[in-house]
Design a protein around this motif. Sequence first.
Motif, PDB file in Angstrom:
ATOM      1  N   VAL A   1       4.550   2.705  14.577  1.00 51.89           N
ATOM      2  CA  VAL A   1       5.051   3.729  15.572  1.00 51.89           C
ATOM      3  C   VAL A   1       6.459   3.640  16.007  1.00 51.89           C
ATOM      4  O   VAL A   1       7.288   4.418  15.882  1.00 51.89           O
ATOM      5  N   ALA A   2       6.758   2.378  16.233  1.00 54.12           N
ATOM      6  CA  ALA A   2       8.261   2.123  16.526  1.00 54.12           C
ATOM      7  C   ALA A   2       9.497   2.311  15.250  1.00 54.12           C
ATOM      8  O   ALA A   2      10.350   2.905  15.615  1.00 54.12           O
ATOM      9  N   ALA A   3       9.035   2.091  14.053  1.00 53.89           N
ATOM     10  CA  ALA A   3       9.507   2.514  13.011  1.00 53.89           C
ATOM     11  C   ALA A   3       9.851   3.891  12.884  1.00 53.89           C
ATOM     12  O   ALA A   3      10.911   4.544  12.521  1.00 53.89           O
TER      13      ALA A   3
ATOM     14  N   ILE B   1      -7.541  -0.951  20.841  1.00 54.04           N
ATOM     15  CA  ILE B   1      -6.301  -1.410  19.720  1.00 54.04           C
ATOM     16  C   ILE B   1      -5.554  -0.349  19.728  1.00 54.04           C
ATOM     17  O   ILE B   1      -4.325  -0.600  19.489  1.00 54.04           O
ATOM     18  N   GLY B   2      -6.039   0.836  19.334  1.00 56.07           N
ATOM     19  CA  GLY B   2      -5.172   1.993  18.992  1.00 56.07           C
ATOM     20  C   GLY B   2      -4.318   2.565  20.343  1.00 56.07           C
ATOM     21  O   GLY B   2      -2.925   2.622  19.771  1.00 56.07           O
ATOM     22  N   VAL B   3      -4.706   2.072  21.184  1.00 50.30           N
ATOM     23  CA  VAL B   3      -3.992   2.892  22.392  1.00 50.30           C
ATOM     24  C   VAL B   3      -3.043   1.823  22.742  1.00 50.30           C
ATOM     25  O   VAL B   3      -1.851   2.106  23.224  1.00 50.30           O
ATOM     26  N   VAL B   4      -3.440   0.483  22.889  1.00 51.30           N
ATOM     27  CA  VAL B   4      -2.443  -0.413  23.307  1.00 51.30           C
ATOM     28  C   VAL B   4      -1.271  -0.534  22.074  1.00 51.30           C
ATOM     29  O   VAL B   4      -0.245  -0.881  22.574  1.00 51.30           O
ATOM     30  N   GLY B   5      -1.687  -0.643  20.940  1.00 50.01           N
ATOM     31  CA  GLY B   5      -0.617  -0.676  19.856  1.00 50.01           C
ATOM     32  C   GLY B   5       0.308   0.646  19.653  1.00 50.01           C
ATOM     33  O   GLY B   5       1.498   0.372  19.525  1.00 50.01           O
ATOM     34  N   THR B   6      -0.272   1.736  20.155  1.00 44.78           N
ATOM     35  CA  THR B   6       0.657   2.966  20.089  1.00 44.78           C
ATOM     36  C   THR B   6       1.519   2.708  20.984  1.00 44.78           C
ATOM     37  O   THR B   6       2.715   3.200  21.014  1.00 44.78           O
ATOM     38  N   ALA B   7       0.852   2.489  22.617  1.00 46.01           N
ATOM     39  CA  ALA B   7       1.929   2.439  23.667  1.00 46.01           C
ATOM     40  C   ALA B   7       2.898   1.418  23.473  1.00 46.01           C
ATOM     41  O   ALA B   7       4.191   1.596  23.776  1.00 46.01           O
ATOM     42  N   ALA B   8       2.652   0.199  22.800  1.00 45.90           N
ATOM     43  CA  ALA B   8       3.609  -0.684  22.631  1.00 45.90           C
ATOM     44  C   ALA B   8       4.658  -0.276  21.721  1.00 45.90           C
ATOM     45  O   ALA B   8       5.798  -0.368  21.822  1.00 45.90           O
ATOM     46  N   GLY B   9       4.315   0.400  20.483  1.00 43.48           N
ATOM     47  CA  GLY B   9       5.230   1.000  19.482  1.00 43.48           C
ATOM     48  C   GLY B   9       6.118   2.093  20.031  1.00 43.48           C
ATOM     49  O   GLY B   9       7.281   1.954  19.932  1.00 43.48           O
TER      50      GLY B   9
ATOM     51  N   LEU C   1       6.900   2.188  23.466  1.00 49.39           N
ATOM     52  CA  LEU C   1       7.797   1.583  24.115  1.00 49.39           C
ATOM     53  C   LEU C   1       8.943   0.891  23.633  1.00 49.39           C
ATOM     54  O   LEU C   1      10.104   1.381  23.967  1.00 49.39           O
ATOM     55  N   PHE C   2       8.545   0.250  22.411  1.00 50.33           N
ATOM     56  CA  PHE C   2       9.547  -0.648  21.925  1.00 50.33           C
ATOM     57  C   PHE C   2      10.638   0.126  20.951  1.00 50.33           C
ATOM     58  O   PHE C   2      11.678   0.136  20.943  1.00 50.33           O
ATOM     59  N   GLY C   3       9.860   1.340  20.173  1.00 47.53           N
ATOM     60  CA  GLY C   3      10.878   2.172  19.576  1.00 47.53           C
ATOM     61  C   GLY C   3      11.603   2.927  20.431  1.00 47.53           C
ATOM     62  O   GLY C   3      12.695   3.367  20.192  1.00 47.53           O
ATOM     63  N   THR C   4      11.254   3.595  21.711  1.00 45.46           N
ATOM     64  CA  THR C   4      11.925   4.081  22.635  1.00 45.46           C
ATOM     65  C   THR C   4      13.329   3.360  23.005  1.00 45.46           C
ATOM     66  O   THR C   4      14.280   3.933  23.116  1.00 45.46           O
TER      67      THR C   4
END
Length: 423
Positions: A43-45, A335-343, A345-348
């Motif tokens: 997601v971040a990429a 797992i999907g929600v936390v991973g997406t939220a982290a991605g 946040l980091f990507g933004t």
Amino acid sequence: MSYEWWIGARYAGLAHIGRGGRRGDRFVSFVAASSMAGIALGVAALIIVLSVMNGFQTQVRDRMLSVLPHIEVYVPGADHEQVLAHWQDLARDARRDPEVRGAAPFVAAQGMLARGQGLSGVQVRGIDPSVEPHVSDLAGQMQSGGLDSLVPGSFHMIVGSQIAQSLGLTVGDTVLLLAPQGSISPAGFAPRMRQFTVTGIFSTGYYEYDASLVFVDDEDAARVFRDSGVGGVRLRIADMQRAPEVAHRLLGLMPPGVQATDWTQNNRTWFAAVQTEKRMMFLILTLIVAVAAFNLLSSLVMAVKDKQSDVAILRTLGSTPTEVARIFLVQGALIGVVGTAAGVLFGTLVAYNIDVIVPWIERLLGVHFLPQQIYFISELPSSPQVGDIVTIGVTSLILSLLATLYPSWRASRLQPAQVLRHD
């Protein structure tokens, strides 16, 4: 909280973070964390790459329009001096459209600059310096000299910074401008040429224009290029994104024979290529998220295999197959929600601070990622769009939820008697 949510959160590694646990729980949590990290990185990429592509397009567009008008209205084949004498009539007709904010005359032609042994093909723009600020930001792009040096009959010229560098020009130097027309004599073809004095140097930061554009007084351009190029009126409108619509409306307000082109038409190939590249990059990088979703699927299958004894015990205690499936749906969804939220946040965070991060990496490694001669700009831009971020986040969540369906169904199909007999 229902027990399905509590057990699903525990299997996802969220119910005992920072605490000890059984060896099996630690293993399942490690696999879940790996799946979260994969989704977050994908997601971040995707957010970072699309933000950079948006920034690249916006940066180049703004730099192009700093010296180019939003719309050009011209009469093909008309005498340039006649057009310049009556350009106010065209401007008055154009201002009948409420979107038009400024107008200025122009003459556009192709030519060649010669100085010593150096030659350079250029796009010549004849402008009226007194009204040019109404349609472009050229005055703010000047490195030396000013627009007021373009006096009719003086044959002065303002050149781009890359032209000045390639031909070794500075303010006060003379250069020979060759027009494509000429005369036939017994000695052969003699091109029309005129000596100009460089009185200014501009830099837009857009390499292609800095290496090809020169500006002269419109009357001087009309004299040199009287049989070539076009002459008309440059327009600036309130909303550049509506330029195609406004250009089409202007054709109905102008006399017969007048044509209008907007900035999207003049640069259609470049912008179409950028849009196509952005779509393809979105599809390609979405595959990274899809791979992370497959990793989530495999981790859930492993979790089901590792926890089949727990599932069997829950079934003997009265849990229904639907409740068992819901446990693993909760695990995969978390797992999907936390991973997406982290991605996200980091990507933004990276996308909004890329102007600081990239120069630091360049200094650290001693490299320059964007040679200006190739990429038109020298700094990596970024323009995060809320629509893109929302689309990426929703896509990641959908793929993650789809990845939980099969493992959850497999868990609900486990037979307690068979599992406990083999344990």
